[in-house]
Design an enzyme around this catalytic site. Structure first.
Site, PDB file in Angstrom:
ATOM      1  N   ASP A  63      -5.343  22.756  -8.007  1.00 26.99           N
ATOM      2  CA  ASP A  63      -5.600  21.650  -8.930  1.00 26.99           C
ATOM      3  C   ASP A  63      -5.149  22.167 -10.293  1.00 26.99           C
ATOM      4  O   ASP A  63      -5.832  22.973 -10.922  1.00 26.99           O
ATOM      5  CB  ASP A  63      -7.092  21.308  -8.920  1.00 26.99           C
ATOM      6  CG  ASP A  63      -7.459  20.200  -9.903  1.00 26.99           C
ATOM      7  OD1 ASP A  63      -6.663  19.935 -10.840  1.00 26.99           O
ATOM      8  OD2 ASP A  63      -8.539  19.599  -9.745  1.00 26.99           O
TER       9      ASP A  63
ATOM     10  N   ARG B 289       0.822  -1.214   0.000  1.00 30.38           N
ATOM     11  CA  ARG B 289       0.000   0.000   0.000  1.00 30.38           C
ATOM     12  C   ARG B 289       0.859   1.269   0.000  1.00 30.38           C
ATOM     13  O   ARG B 289       0.436   2.325  -0.437  1.00 30.38           O
ATOM     14  CB  ARG B 289      -0.913  -0.025   1.223  1.00 30.38           C
ATOM     15  CG  ARG B 289      -2.144   0.850   1.088  1.00 30.38           C
ATOM     16  CD  ARG B 289      -3.154   0.555   2.185  1.00 30.38           C
ATOM     17  NE  ARG B 289      -2.550   0.630   3.486  1.00 30.38           N
ATOM     18  CZ  ARG B 289      -2.788  -0.227   4.496  1.00 30.38           C
ATOM     19  NH1 ARG B 289      -3.619  -1.220   4.347  1.00 30.38           N
ATOM     20  NH2 ARG B 289      -2.175  -0.085   5.654  1.00 30.38           N
TER      21      ARG B 289
ATOM     22  N   LYS C 159      -5.579  12.328 -16.882  1.00 30.57           N
ATOM     23  CA  LYS C 159      -5.745  13.122 -18.100  1.00 30.57           C
ATOM     24  C   LYS C 159      -4.509  12.952 -19.002  1.00 30.57           C
ATOM     25  O   LYS C 159      -4.300  11.889 -19.533  1.00 30.57           O
ATOM     26  CB  LYS C 159      -6.034  14.570 -17.727  1.00 30.57           C
ATOM     27  CG  LYS C 159      -7.155  14.708 -16.664  1.00 30.57           C
ATOM     28  CD  LYS C 159      -8.525  14.256 -17.165  1.00 30.57           C
ATOM     29  CE  LYS C 159      -9.538  13.913 -16.076  1.00 30.57           C
ATOM     30  NZ  LYS C 159      -9.833  14.962 -15.123  1.00 30.57           N
TER      31      LYS C 159
ATOM     32  N   TYR D 112     -13.768  21.855  -9.916  1.00 35.10           N
ATOM     33  CA  TYR D 112     -14.235  20.541 -10.394  1.00 35.10           C
ATOM     34  C   TYR D 112     -15.391  20.044  -9.508  1.00 35.10           C
ATOM     35  O   TYR D 112     -15.272  20.040  -8.270  1.00 35.10           O
ATOM     36  CB  TYR D 112     -13.033  19.602 -10.320  1.00 35.10           C
ATOM     37  CG  TYR D 112     -13.265  18.172 -10.734  1.00 35.10           C
ATOM     38  CD1 TYR D 112     -13.663  17.844 -12.030  1.00 35.10           C
ATOM     39  CD2 TYR D 112     -13.049  17.133  -9.838  1.00 35.10           C
ATOM     40  CE1 TYR D 112     -13.849  16.528 -12.403  1.00 35.10           C
ATOM     41  CE2 TYR D 112     -13.224  15.806 -10.208  1.00 35.10           C
ATOM     42  CZ  TYR D 112     -13.630  15.521 -11.494  1.00 35.10           C
ATOM     43  OH  TYR D 112     -13.809  14.201 -11.867  1.00 35.10           O
TER      44      TYR D 112
END
Ligand SMILES: *Cc1c(COP(=O)(O)O)cnc(C)c1O
Length: 396
Positions: free
Chosen positions: A186, A61, A211, A114
């Site tokens: 962001d 993890r 993206k 967003y």
């Protein structure tokens, strides 16, 4: 060859970093490590890890060498001291908000953020006792009037999602510094190549790697980059929340980075070509593309960005009824209708801003459409839209 430590030219850096012929018998890419269990060599190391002083991650993890390679590359590209990669772009945003905010704190969030970030603030942060104020993206230095004694963080997203307002980040940074408030951004639209968050004064830079870093619409990932001072705090929250990416996706992100500069250069150019063409069309009222001369925010874009991606919006002269819009949308041949962006394929979606925003009012009345220009020929894309406009005209 060893990895470059100073990316003098980012294209060269992306093409050459992580080449380790001496380590992997000439294989030019970092291998994929898939791991949950990571074995300790001896009891002393096991106990050192238990005390928290082990030099390497001790469980899948927390990452592997594949993860580390990606984090190092992103940090160098961003001009940051450290990066952490997460399971999605939203997980990266949540990591930053959860790290720096606690009950009783106040958050200044841009109104054009967003949508899922906004929902996290309105539901989860609210439930945890954090108050959010949404501010106008064009606020600039006046942000200082909104800063309260308990304001801990200012969150920036420039250009804004869906409508592409460009924020005056240096002015906001100046106001925040004067009052000791942190700034996180962001910066997905600007990409690590075209937007230099730390040079502009941000403390934390976030990207949805889903993206352009991926570039192929086949996985989700997020990145959080920071200076030394904030790393341990972010790392602790990251390790306590478990939103880690898989080894395979870290590998795909490293692979995406290799070609990102080339893809972006073409998408920047072709996006502008389509935007310019749209602005000349009689059906179109406005094109919202910060890199288009005369478009809203163009001057700040020119000052603060070194390029643009291929995501933008345009407004039709009329508010077209759903059935008429369907005649255009349902029969497009090259544009797909779907969320996300930054991949190889072109996309178009209608945007309904009703009831999303609280601090600003959108200036236009006509139908708003968001476009992502992929790697297809721009002439073909423009012909596809032109046929769509013709179908709408016939339907009207
Ligand atoms: C897509 C997107 C995100 C979220 O990224 P995911 O990887 O889809 O979770 C965050 N911010 C912006 C600006 C985005 O466009």
């Amino acid at each position: 060859m060893s990895p470059k430590t100073t990316p003098t030219n980012k294209d060269t850096f992306l093409a050459t970093t992580a080449c380790y012929p001496e380590k992997h018998r000439g294989v030019v890419n970092m291998p994929v490590y898939r791991a949950s269990t990571i074995l300790f060599p001896n009891l002393a190391e096991f106990e050192a890890a238990d005390r928290g002083d082990c030099a390497y991650p001790v469980y899948g993890r927390y990452g592997t060498l594949t993860t580390e390679e990606l984090e190092k590359t992103i940090a160098l590209l961003e001009g940051a001291d450290h990066s952490i990669v997460t399971s999605s772009g939203l997980a990266a945003i949540v990591l930053v908000l959860m790290t720096f905010l606690k009950s009783g704190d106040h958050l200044l969030m841009v109104d054009t953020v967003y949508g899922p970030t906004r929902r996290f603030c309105d539901h989860e942060l609210k439930r945890l006792g954090v108050e959010t104020t949404y501010y106008d993206p064009t606020v600039g230095a006046d942000i200082s009037k909104l800063i309260r004694d308990n304001t801990r963080l200012i969150f920036i997203e420039s250009p804004g999602s869906l409508t592409f307002e460009v924020q005056d980040v240096p002015a906001i940074v100046k106001a925040a510094r004067a009052k000791g408030v942190l700034i996180a951004g962001d910066n997905t639209w600007g990409t690590p190549l075209y937007y230099h968050a730390f040079e502009l004064g941000m403390d934390i830079s976030i990207h949805s790697a889903t993206k352009y870093i991926s570039g192929h619409s086949d996985f989700l990932m997020g990145t959080v980059s920071c200076k030394k001072d904030h790393y341990m705090q972010l790392l602790r929250t990251f390790r306590n929340t478990g939103a880690c990416p898989s080894g395979d996706n870290c590998y795909l992100a490293l692979r995406g980075l290799r070609t990102m500069a080339v893809r972006l250069r073409q998408q920047y150019e072709h996006g502008l070509e389509v935007a310019r063409w749209l602005s000349s069309r009689p059906e179109v009222e406005a094109v919202l593309h910060p890199a288009l001369p005369g478009a809203p925010g163009h001057d700040i874009w020119k000052r603060d960005f070194s390029g643009a991606c291929s995501l933008f919006a345009f407004v039709l002269k009329e508010n077209v009824p759903q059935a008429t819009l369907a005649r255009m949308m349902d029969n497009l041949e090259l544009f797909g209708m779907g969320y996300s962006w930054g991949g190889f394929e072109s996309l178009m979606i209608p945007i309904n801003l009703n009831k999303i925003r609280t601090a600003t009012k959108f200036a236009y009345k006509g139908t708003l459409l968001r476009i992502h220009v992929g790697l297809e020929d721009p002439q073909d894309l423009m012909a596809d839209i032109a046929r769509g406009f013709d179908r709408m005209k016939k339907a009207a």
